[in-house]
Design an enzyme around this catalytic site. Structure first.
Site, PDB file in Angstrom:
ATOM      1  N   HIS A 104      -2.354  -2.329  -9.882  1.00 31.16           N
ATOM      2  CA  HIS A 104      -3.321  -1.732  -8.964  1.00 31.16           C
ATOM      3  C   HIS A 104      -4.576  -2.589  -8.981  1.00 31.16           C
ATOM      4  O   HIS A 104      -4.957  -3.094 -10.035  1.00 31.16           O
ATOM      5  CB  HIS A 104      -3.650  -0.292  -9.398  1.00 31.16           C
ATOM      6  N   HIS A 149       0.878  -1.187   0.000  1.00 32.50           N
ATOM      7  CA  HIS A 149       0.000   0.000   0.000  1.00 32.50           C
ATOM      8  C   HIS A 149       0.911   1.233   0.000  1.00 32.50           C
ATOM      9  O   HIS A 149       1.687   1.418  -0.938  1.00 32.50           O
ATOM     10  CB  HIS A 149      -0.922  -0.107   1.220  1.00 32.50           C
ATOM     11  N   ASP A 208       2.892   5.386  -6.981  1.00 28.76           N
ATOM     12  CA  ASP A 208       4.155   5.270  -6.246  1.00 28.76           C
ATOM     13  C   ASP A 208       5.373   5.151  -7.148  1.00 28.76           C
ATOM     14  O   ASP A 208       6.497   5.194  -6.668  1.00 28.76           O
ATOM     15  CB  ASP A 208       4.107   4.043  -5.326  1.00 28.76           C
TER      16      ASP A 208
HETATM   17  N1  CMC Z   1       4.822  -6.986 -10.388  1.00 26.59           N
HETATM   18  C1  CMC Z   1       4.698  -8.202 -10.973  1.00 26.59           C
HETATM   19  N2  CMC Z   1       3.540  -8.867 -11.103  1.00 26.59           N
HETATM   20  C2  CMC Z   1       2.446  -8.278 -10.601  1.00 26.59           C
HETATM   21  C3  CMC Z   1       2.491  -7.016  -9.976  1.00 26.59           C
HETATM   22  C4  CMC Z   1       3.736  -6.363  -9.890  1.00 26.59           C
HETATM   23  N3  CMC Z   1       3.833  -5.166  -9.328  1.00 26.59           N
HETATM   24  N4  CMC Z   1       1.253  -6.684  -9.575  1.00 26.59           N
HETATM   25  C5  CMC Z   1       0.463  -7.702  -9.920  1.00 26.59           C
HETATM   26  N5  CMC Z   1       1.182  -8.674 -10.546  1.00 26.59           N
HETATM   27  C6  CMC Z   1       0.682  -9.915 -11.128  1.00 26.59           C
HETATM   28  C7  CMC Z   1       0.412 -10.954 -10.052  1.00 26.59           C
HETATM   29  O1  CMC Z   1       1.533 -11.769  -9.820  1.00 26.59           O
HETATM   30  C8  CMC Z   1      -0.744 -11.708 -10.648  1.00 26.59           C
HETATM   31  O2  CMC Z   1      -0.233 -12.565 -11.638  1.00 26.59           O
HETATM   32  P1  CMC Z   1      -0.860 -14.035 -11.839  1.00 26.59           P
HETATM   33  O3  CMC Z   1      -2.259 -13.783 -12.293  1.00 26.59           O
HETATM   34  O4  CMC Z   1       0.017 -14.695 -12.835  1.00 26.59           O
HETATM   35  O5  CMC Z   1      -0.821 -14.687 -10.476  1.00 26.59           O
HETATM   36  C9  CMC Z   1      -1.544 -10.634 -11.374  1.00 26.59           C
HETATM   37  O6  CMC Z   1      -0.585  -9.622 -11.719  1.00 26.59           O
HETATM   38  C10 CMC Z   1      -2.649 -10.023 -10.524  1.00 26.59           C
HETATM   39  O7  CMC Z   1      -2.043  -9.551  -9.326  1.00 26.59           O
HETATM   40  P2  CMC Z   1      -2.748  -9.533  -7.914  1.00 26.59           P
HETATM   41  O8  CMC Z   1      -1.699  -9.536  -6.853  1.00 26.59           O
HETATM   42  O9  CMC Z   1      -3.801 -10.603  -7.864  1.00 26.59           O
HETATM   43  O10 CMC Z   1      -3.477  -8.129  -7.993  1.00 26.59           O
HETATM   44  P3  CMC Z   1      -4.065  -7.340  -6.763  1.00 26.59           P
HETATM   45  O11 CMC Z   1      -5.161  -6.506  -7.303  1.00 26.59           O
HETATM   46  O12 CMC Z   1      -4.372  -8.243  -5.634  1.00 26.59           O
HETATM   47  O13 CMC Z   1      -2.815  -6.458  -6.305  1.00 26.59           O
HETATM   48  C11 CMC Z   1      -1.321  -4.709  -5.944  1.00 26.59           C
HETATM   49  C12 CMC Z   1      -2.703  -5.104  -6.475  1.00 26.59           C
HETATM   50  C13 CMC Z   1      -1.210  -3.178  -5.980  1.00 26.59           C
HETATM   51  C14 CMC Z   1      -1.188  -5.149  -4.484  1.00 26.59           C
HETATM   52  C15 CMC Z   1      -0.236  -5.369  -6.828  1.00 26.59           C
HETATM   53  O14 CMC Z   1      -0.364  -4.928  -8.157  1.00 26.59           O
HETATM   54  C16 CMC Z   1       1.175  -5.115  -6.294  1.00 26.59           C
HETATM   55  O15 CMC Z   1       1.647  -5.855  -5.437  1.00 26.59           O
HETATM   56  N6  CMC Z   1       1.866  -4.046  -6.818  1.00 26.59           N
HETATM   57  C17 CMC Z   1       3.183  -3.688  -6.310  1.00 26.59           C
HETATM   58  C18 CMC Z   1       3.019  -2.891  -5.029  1.00 26.59           C
HETATM   59  C19 CMC Z   1       2.549  -1.499  -5.309  1.00 26.59           C
HETATM   60  O16 CMC Z   1       3.040  -0.812  -6.192  1.00 26.59           O
HETATM   61  N7  CMC Z   1       1.566  -1.055  -4.496  1.00 26.59           N
HETATM   62  C20 CMC Z   1       1.053   0.304  -4.588  1.00 26.59           C
HETATM   63  C21 CMC Z   1      -0.358   0.354  -5.030  1.00 26.59           C
HETATM   64  S1  CMC Z   1      -0.878   2.014  -5.482  1.00 26.59           S
HETATM   65  C22 CMC Z   1      -0.833   2.895  -4.008  1.00 26.59           C
HETATM   66  C23 CMC Z   1      -1.916   2.503  -3.101  1.00 26.59           C
HETATM   67  O17 CMC Z   1      -3.062   2.872  -3.340  1.00 26.59           O
HETATM   68  O18 CMC Z   1      -1.638   1.822  -2.102  1.00 26.59           O
END
Ligand code: CMC
Length: 472
Positions: A350, A311, A406
């Site tokens: 995201h 986050h 970010d």
């Molecule tokens: N790098 C590599 N792969 C990713 C990433 C990433 N940053 N984000 C998502 N994926 C992949 C993930 O591995 C999954 O792949 P698969 O379907 O093969 O398993 C797919 O994309 C869907 O990901 P998810 O984790 O199910 O998606 P989510 O909606 O649960 O997660 C997130 C959203 C923001 C937690 C995630 O994209 C992430 O971890 N990003 C990096 C951390 C980050 O930048 N966070 C800041 C978010 S914006 C500020 C805020 O509002 O907090």
């Protein structure tokens, strides 16, 4: 909120599909010969969902409102009258609207973000953080006199009780400022006992001023403590962000003068971070606040939620990642590691945006202005190369992973001399108003009660206690 907006969008879409199909049928039946009969009114489709329970053969009509069904309507679906009824299972709330909200609207597919209906791009261009904060909390932009009172009230609550300095002094020199912020915000509830009177609008407003005014002071004091510098007191003649820079960076000069470009850049960054609907920390604020605890305790919970690397902690992790990559030539290797699942590309992806985060676009443009003052951040080239590769790589394209807020903010913060572990704090300060608005909306919503999700129990059946000497 997002799902409601999507619901409205879906409703609009299906209405236009209905119109088209009715039109097509009329044309088929009536042509030729002329004259064409008057167009019939399109058949009105029921706004319900029909569900047949194949265990019993019974059918149910569930109302659809704003593209949503009520989870409680599923509870009537039972095999025997004494059954609990069907629940929906939605770990991480990926498809569950937990509230109605009029604060922030996101269209994740189109990359749109509006506060109270105003596009983020216009606010970032025309507004100031305190004006935007007023808008978020009150629902409308302030008239001049309202704005002046608002700024006055926040400016005159920036001083902390002297005792707070004593417990900041108790932290180790290398304590993370987010840990210090969580604890000191929570501790403030012990200084303002009347804050518990949460259904009194005057009390709520008074403590909203205090929180908005004092969170930057707490953050700055945490920073000064970790650098071993004396605390710098607030200067009420400076702007909200100018004063924050003063409390962080003032040295021996009589009066600190913030650089106007950096002061404005920080103000814009604060606007971009002010609210973001039902994210992890807003949900923490609402969930903890729903127990009717005072706002300081609820904001402390929200700051804790923001601290995590997925986050608000992501901006810090982006900087650490860019530093670890170290050079543009090592970017392809790093991307390989991301694709193999070994690590994540921080600042990408995201839950809601499946397009370029509009905040990231604004920050990327603003970076040039900041770098003109501070000098170009050498990590920018690595970030640009990562973005270039990721935006054309099948792994990221197919998962619709784009830069989020970010990805570039950390580069600006670093160039402005903020240490990396202050980055999540720079997210928490402006987000305080979003948390307060979400909290107040929750408290005043007659449909809300204490948050209490259900579970699917997967543990053992009832069994009898075995005394220790008889356990194998
Ligand atoms: N790098 C590599 N792969 C990713 C990433 C990433 N940053 N984000 C998502 N994926 C992949 C993930 O591995 C999954 O792949 P698969 O379907 O093969 O398993 C797919 O994309 C869907 O990901 P998810 O984790 O199910 O998606 P989510 O909606 O649960 O997660 C997130 C959203 C923001 C937690 C995630 O994209 C992430 O971890 N990003 C990096 C951390 C980050 O930048 N966070 C800041 C978010 S914006 C500020 C805020 O509002 O907090």
């Amino acid at each position: 909120m997002d799902s409601a907006a999507n619901g409205r969008a879906r409703a609009r879409e299906s209405a236009s599909r209905d119109d088209d199909s009715t039109e097509a049928e009329i044309t088929k039946v009536s042509a030729p010969p002329a004259p064409k009969p008057p167009a019939a009114a399109p058949a009105r489709t029921a706004e319900t969902l029909s569900i047949t329970d194949n265990r019993t053969g019974k059918s149910y009509e569930i109302p659809i409102q704003d593209g949503t069904i009520r989870a409680m309507d599923l509870r009537q679906i039972k095999i025997k009258p004494e059954d609990f009824g069907i629940m929906s299972y939605d770990p991480a709330f990926t498809n569950t609207a937990a509230c109605r909200s009029a604060i922030t609207e996101i269209d994740g597919d189109k990359g749109i973000l509006n506060y109270r209906g105003y596009p983020i791009e216009q606010l970032a261009e025309e507004s100031s953080y305190l004006e935007t904060a007023y808008l978020i909390l009150h629902g409308e932009l302030p008239a001049r006199q309202q704005y002046e009172e608002w700024v006055h009230n926040i400016t005159h609550h920036t001083i902390l009780h002297e005792n707070i300095k004593k417990f900041i002094d108790g932290f180790r020199y290398d304590a993370h400022p987010m840990g210090m912020l969580i604890s000191t915000v929570a501790a403030m509830s012990t200084f303002y006992k009347d804050a518990k009177d949460i259904f009194n609008p005057k009390v709520r407003r008074e403590h909203s001023y205090r929180l908005l005014a004092k969170v930057p002071t707490l953050a700055a004091f945490a920073y000064r403590h970790s650098t071993g510098l004396p605390f710098a007191y607030p200067d009420n003649d400076l702007s909200y962000t100018g004063n924050f820079l003063n409390m962080l960076f003032k040295m021996t000069e009589v009066r600190y003068k913030p650089n106007p470009i950096l002061e404005r850049a920080l103000d814009v960054l604060f606007i971009l971070h002010a609210d973001h609907e039902q994210n992890c920390s807003a949900s923490a604020m609402r969930g903890v606040g729903s127990s009717q605890v005072d706002p300081y305790s609820a904001v402390a919970a929200a700051v804790a939620a923001l601290y995590g690397p997925l986050h608000g902690g992501a901006n810090e992790m982006v900087l650490r990642m860019l530093t670890e990559i170290g050079s543009v030539t090592r970017v392809p290797d790093f991307v390989k590691r991301v694709k193999s699942g070994e690590t994540r590309l921080m600042g990408f992806g995201h839950r809601v945006y499946k397009n370029y985060d509009p905040r990231a676009k604004i920050i990327k443009r603003m970076a040039d202005q900041v770098f003109e003052v501070t000098g170009r951040n050498p990590l920018l080239d690595i970030a640009l190369e990562l973005e270039r590769i990721a935006l054309q790589d099948e792994y990221f394209v197919s998962r619709r992973l784009y830069p989020n807020v970010d990805f570039y903010s950390g580069l600006i913060y670093q160039s402005m001399r903020f240490p990396v572990d202050m980055f999540p704090v720079l997210f928490a300060i402006p987000r305080t108003v979003g948390w307060l608005a979400q909290w107040e909306e929750m408290l005043l919503d007659p449909e809300q009660k204490i948050a209490r999700p259900r579970q699917i129990y997967t543990g053992r059946e009832r069994r009898e206690y075995v005394p220790m000497e008889r356990r194998g």
